[in-house]
Design a protein around this motif. Structure first.
Motif, PDB file in Angstrom:
ATOM      1  N   SER A 261       0.805  -1.221   0.000  1.00  0.00           N
ATOM      2  CA  SER A 261       0.000   0.000   0.000  1.00  0.00           C
ATOM      3  C   SER A 261       0.836   1.269   0.000  1.00  0.00           C
ATOM      4  N   THR A 262       1.986   1.248   0.676  1.00  0.00           N
ATOM      5  CA  THR A 262       2.810   2.459   0.732  1.00  0.00           C
ATOM      6  C   THR A 262       3.604   2.695  -0.543  1.00  0.00           C
ATOM      7  N   MET A 263       3.605   1.709  -1.428  1.00  0.00           N
ATOM      8  CA  MET A 263       4.426   1.804  -2.640  1.00  0.00           C
ATOM      9  C   MET A 263       3.625   2.024  -3.915  1.00  0.00           C
ATOM     10  N   GLU A 306      -2.364  12.999  -1.209  1.00  0.00           N
ATOM     11  CA  GLU A 306      -1.782  11.959  -0.367  1.00  0.00           C
ATOM     12  C   GLU A 306      -2.833  10.882  -0.113  1.00  0.00           C
ATOM     13  N   LYS A 308      -5.008   8.136   1.641  1.00  0.00           N
ATOM     14  CA  LYS A 308      -5.378   7.887   3.029  1.00  0.00           C
ATOM     15  C   LYS A 308      -5.882   6.457   3.147  1.00  0.00           C
ATOM     16  N   ASP A 311      -5.978   1.192   7.884  1.00  0.00           N
ATOM     17  CA  ASP A 311      -5.011   0.222   8.410  1.00  0.00           C
ATOM     18  C   ASP A 311      -5.478  -1.179   8.017  1.00  0.00           C
ATOM     19  N   GLU A 323       5.258  -4.602   3.841  1.00  0.00           N
ATOM     20  CA  GLU A 323       5.207  -3.168   3.608  1.00  0.00           C
ATOM     21  C   GLU A 323       6.627  -2.636   3.468  1.00  0.00           C
ATOM     22  N   GLY A 324       6.955  -2.107   2.305  1.00  0.00           N
ATOM     23  CA  GLY A 324       8.303  -1.597   2.048  1.00  0.00           C
ATOM     24  C   GLY A 324       9.229  -2.610   1.427  1.00  0.00           C
TER      25      GLY A 324
END
Length: 332
Positions: A261-263, A306, A308, A311, A323-324
């Motif tokens: 999700s962060t990527m 950004e 949103k 979680d 994640e990452g």
């Protein structure tokens, strides 16, 4: 910048409707037989259900991708041909295939049908993907989960078709389409029968101390302490003992879930055409929550905002998630 499609799981007609209502660009689903790699009791679609579901999806502006992503045994390809014929007749938007004979049949008999190359084909090099495009007219390739963002970006620049990447769900590190572990233990093949750890071969036994053992066929593949959550009963994610150590350890891989999700911005910039959410065995509530969260995230990114994201860690299957990790290949 290409806006990627959001490809969402639909293990049942109810889950399909939830995905469509939550904003899926496309759903992927299969028939109740060995042609798809999630061939489990209680999942998948009858022909009548598929016809009604395709209409529901199309009325909602959502595409339907049919999973014909297993490999026909020798002399038994007719089931896959019939499934391809049915998909074309019902108006499916694409077939996701792994076997070259199935791809060749669709290209010859249903040239209007888009062919997407399944991750089960394990095609990750430019040479392999170009072969599928040239020989079978493949329009999109689903990439293995373990590829990094830099690898994906380099691949996109060298191939003449769309790419699709998994962004959430199960994170299997076995080579897709090649694993024979469950076949060895149960006699049923993930790749040909579509059944990894079939329910009829799984049982759980609780000991007096409260621990829970997972049995697959005639083999114990894990044991969980009273305060541990039992994991998915597959050999590759089981814990075993050996002469070198007394404690149970993950001999193949830890039960890690994929969470990219962060990527999403990096994957979009790498040229990814479609984001795939894994989870055809999950509930419609899971599908609704995850699809809605990623729909909002993708739309926000494309609008220059950004994202949103809710979680989603609580919905992942393992104690750890990636994640990452697509940047480094190191799991946390």
């Amino acid at each position: 910048m290409i806006k990627p499609e959001l490809i969402c799981p639909a293990g049942t007609p109810a889950a399909l409707r939830s995905a469509v209502d939550a904003g899926a660009d496309a759903v992927y689903c299969g028939y109740q037989n060995a042609t798809n790699a999630r061939n489990f009791v209680g999942l998948n679609f009858t022909p009548d259900e598929m016809e009604k579901s395709i209409k529901y999806a199309h009325d909602g502006g959502t595409k339907v991708l049919i999973t014909l992503n297993t490999f026909p045994p020798a002399g038994n390809v007719q089931l896959w041909k019939d499934a391809a014929d049915l998909s074309a007749r019902l108006g499916a938007d694409a077939c996701i295939v792994a076997d070259i004979a199935v791809a060749a049949y669709i290209q010859k008999n249903h040239p209007q049908m888009r062919i997407h190359l399944s991750v089960q084909a394990a095609a990750s090099s430019p040479e392999a993907i170009r072969y599928y495009v040239q020989e079978f007219g493949v329009k999109r390739v689903v990439l293995p989960r373990i590829m990094t963002i830099s690898e994906i970006k380099g691949l996109v620049e060298e191939i003449p078709c769309e790419v699709e990447t998994f962004i959430f769900g199960n994170h299997g590190l076995m080579v897709e389409g090649r694993c024979s572990l469950t076949n060895y233990v149960t006699g049923q093949s993930t790749n040909m029968d579509g059944a990894c750890s079939p329910a009829s071969c799984v049982k759980y036994e609780r000991a007096e101390d409260g621990s829970m053992s997972t049995i697959l066929g005639d083999y114990m593949i894990d044991r969980f302490k009273p305060d541990e959550t039992a994991g998915y009963p597959t050999i590759c994610k089981g814990r075993y003992k050996c002469d070198a150590r007394d404690d149970g350890y993950y001999a193949f891989e830890e039960p890690i879930s994929l969470n990219a999700s962060t990527m999403l911005p990096d994957l979009i910039n790498a040229g990814v055409h479609a984001f795939k959410i894994e989870g055809r065995q999950r509930s419609r509530a899971y599908v609704k929550k995850v699809v809605a969260a990623f729909r909002e995230a993708v739309d926000s990114i494309m609008a220059g905002q950004e994202p949103k994201l809710a979680d989603l860690v609580a919905l992942t299957e393992g104690q750890k998630h990636t994640e990452g990790a697509l940047k480094t290949k190191k799991w946390r």
